[in-house]
Design an enzyme around this catalytic site. Structure first.
Site, short mmCIF file in Angstrom:
data_model
loop_
_atom_site.label_atom_id
_atom_site.label_comp_id
_atom_site.label_asym_id
_atom_site.label_seq_id
_atom_site.Cartn_x
_atom_site.Cartn_y
_atom_site.Cartn_z
CB THR A 329 -0.80 -0.05 1.02
OG1 THR A 329 -1.71 1.05 1.09
CG2 THR A 329 -0.21 0.14 2.59
CG HIS A 381 4.94 -11.04 17.06
ND1 HIS A 381 6.02 -11.81 16.86
CD2 HIS A 381 5.44 -10.43 18.34
CE1 HIS A 381 7.44 -11.53 17.34
NE2 HIS A 381 6.78 -10.84 18.59
#
Length: 410
Positions: A329, A381
Site C-alpha cells: 500500500t 507476530h
C-alpha cells in the site's frame, strides 16, 4: 414479460445494494443491455436484461438492500421512450403531493427527475443527494468532465437552499444539531471495510517495524531508463514495479511472510500474488497482480495500470481481488510520511510505502541531502518473529538501494 433477478454474485456474497438504476419505467431496453448497478461488499456489478422490451416496474429503489434471487424489476413487451420516467421514490413523492394539494403536480416531479437522470453522477453522489433532498441538476461539479461527486453534493448542501424540503431523517438531524454536522450512511463497501479492519485488529497479533530507503539510485535508474522504457513497452516506468520485484525477492528469502494461518496450521504460499492497494471513491480496494515473480517490469506496470483503471471505473471483478498472498500500500501518493498499515484479510504481512522526502543523512563521515522514504512492514507476530520481519524489510531496502540487483534476485 421478463423478471430482473439479482444474480449469483460470489460464494460468500448473498446480498447487495441498488447503487443506480440505469433504466427507468417506460424506457426501452435491449436484450443484454445493462439495467441496474449493484454495489456489493467488494465490487460493483452491472446486471443485464435477458429480454428486450420496456421496463414496466422497478421493485426496489436506489439504496435498498436486495438478496440474491430477488426480483427487482419487470420488463414487459413492446417499445417505449428512451427518456427516463420518475424513479419509484420520485413517483411516491409526486403522488403524495397531488393528494395534499388536489392539483396535478406529477409532471413537475417528472421533469425534475428527468433532469437529475441526465446529470452524470457517481452512485454515492446520487444517494447522498437523494438523502439531502438536493436536485443533482442544480449542482456545479468541480470535475472538468461534469461528473458530480460526493464532495460536490456535500459542498452544495452546506450552502443556503430554499427549494426542496429535506427527507424526514435529514430534517430531524438538522433540528437536532442546528446544521453543524452532516449525517451520511456508510456505503455497503465502507461498512465491510470497517468490519474487516476491526476483525484484523482483534484477531491478530499485529506489530509494525520500520526502516528507511535511500531512493537515490532507483530514482536515477528510473530517470535514465523511463523514456526508452515507454518507447519499448508503451507503459510508464513507475516505482511500484521496483517495489513489487523487491517484495517478491524478499518473500522468497523469508517464506513465512508469504503465508497464512489455517486453524493450527501455517500455510506457506508457493506463489506470489501481490495485492496493490488502490484508493477509490467508494473506499480502498486491493486488486491482485498474479504471479508477480514470473512478470517483468513492463508486465507488472501494465497490470497495475489496468487494475487501477478498473478500480476507478468500478469495473473490478471478484476474481481481480481474491487470493492475494501479500499486499503493498502506498500512502505516499497522499503525502503520508509514516503510517502503520493494517493487514489485509488472512495475509500475515503488508508493506507500507510513504512519500519521498529529501533529508540530511550521514554518508560515511559526510552529511548529504538524499531522497529518503520510510517503509513499514506490519505483520502477524503469531507467524512472523522479529528476525524475519526485520530481515524482510532490510532485504527490500538493500534491493531498492541497489536496483540492478533486482534483475538477479527477483
Amino acid at each position: 414479460m421478463a423478471e430482473i433477478i439479482v444474480p449469483e454474485l460470489a460464494e460468500s456474497i448473498t446480498e447487495g445494494t441498488i447503487a443506480q438504476w440505469l433504466k427507468q419505467p417506460g424506457d426501452t431496453v435491449e436484450k443484454g443491455e445493462f439495467i441496474v448497478e449493484l454495489e456489493t461488499d467488494k465490487v460493483n456489478v452491472e446486471v443485464i436484461s435477458e429480454e428486450a422490451g420496456v421496463v414496466s416496474e422497478l421493485l426496489a429503489a436506489e439504496g435498498d438492500t436486495v438478496q440474491v434471487g430477488q426480483v427487482i424489476a419487470v420488463v414487459g413487451a413492446g417499445s417505449g421512450s428512451t427518456a427516463s420516467a420518475p424513479a419509484p421514490a420520485a413517483q411516491s413523492e409526486a403522488k403524495e403531493e397531488v393528494k395534499a394539494t388536489e392539483a396535478p403536480k406529477a409532471p413537475v416531479a417528472e421533469e425534475t427527475t428527468n433532469e437529475q437522470d441526465r446529470t452524470i453522477a457517481s452512485p454515492a453522489a446520487r444517494k447522498l443527494a437523494r438523502e439531502k433532498g438536493i436536485n443533482l441538476s442544480e449542482i456545479s461539479p468541480v470535475d472538468p468532465m461534469g461528473r458530480v461527486r460526493v464532495q460536490d453534493v456535500s459542498a452544495h448542501g452546506s450552502a443556503p437552499t430554499t427549494t426542496k424540503a429535506a427527507p424526514a431523517s435529514a430534517a430531524s438531524a438538522t433540528k437536532e444539531d442546528d446544521g453543524r454536522t452532516t449525517r451520511e450512511k456508510m456505503s455497503r463497501r465502507r461498512q465491510t471495510i470497517a468490519s474487516r479492519l476491526l476483525e484484523v485488529r482483534q484477531n491478530t497479533a499485529m506489530l509494525t517495524t520500520f526502516n528507511e530507503i535511500d531512493m537515490t539510485n532507483v530514482m536515477a535508474l528510473r530517470s535514465r531508463k523511463k523514456d526508452k522504457f515507454f518507447e519499448d513497452h508503451d507503459v510508464r516506468l513507475g516505482f511500484m514495479s521496483f517495489f513489487t520485484k523487491a517484495v517478491v525477492a524478499a518473500l522468497k528469502k523469508y517464506p513465512y511472510v508469504n503465508s497464512q494461518i489455517d486453524g493450527t496450521d501455517i500455510v506457506k504460499n508457493n506463489f506470489y500474488d501481490i495485492g496493490i492497494a488502490v484508493s477509490t471513491e467508494g473506499g480502498l480496494v486491493v486488486p491482485i497482480v498474479r504471479d508477480a515473480d514470473r512478470k517483468n517490469f513492463s508486465e507488472i506496470e501494465a497490470n497495475i495500470g489496468e487494475l487501477a483503471k478498473k478500480a476507478r471505473d468500478n469495473k473490478l471483478a471478484l476474481s481481480d481481488m481474491s487470493g492475494g498472498s501479500f499486499t503493498i500500500t502506498n500512502g505516499g501518493v497522499f503525502g503520508s510520511l509514516m503510517s502503520t498499515p493494517i493487514l489485509n484479510g488472512t495475509q500475515v504481512g503488508i508493506l507500507g510505502m510513504h512519500t519521498i522526502q529529501k533529508r540530511p543523512v550521514a554518508i560515511g563521515n559526510e552529511i548529504e541531502i538524499r531522497p529518503m522514504m520510510y517503509v513499514a512492514l506490519s505483520y502477524d507476530h503469531r507467524v512472523i518473529d522479529g528476525k524475519d520481519s526485520v530481515g524482510f524489510l532490510k532485504t527490500v531496502k538493500e534491493l531498492l538501494e541497489n536496483p540492478e540487483d533486482l534483475l538477479l534476485e527477483s
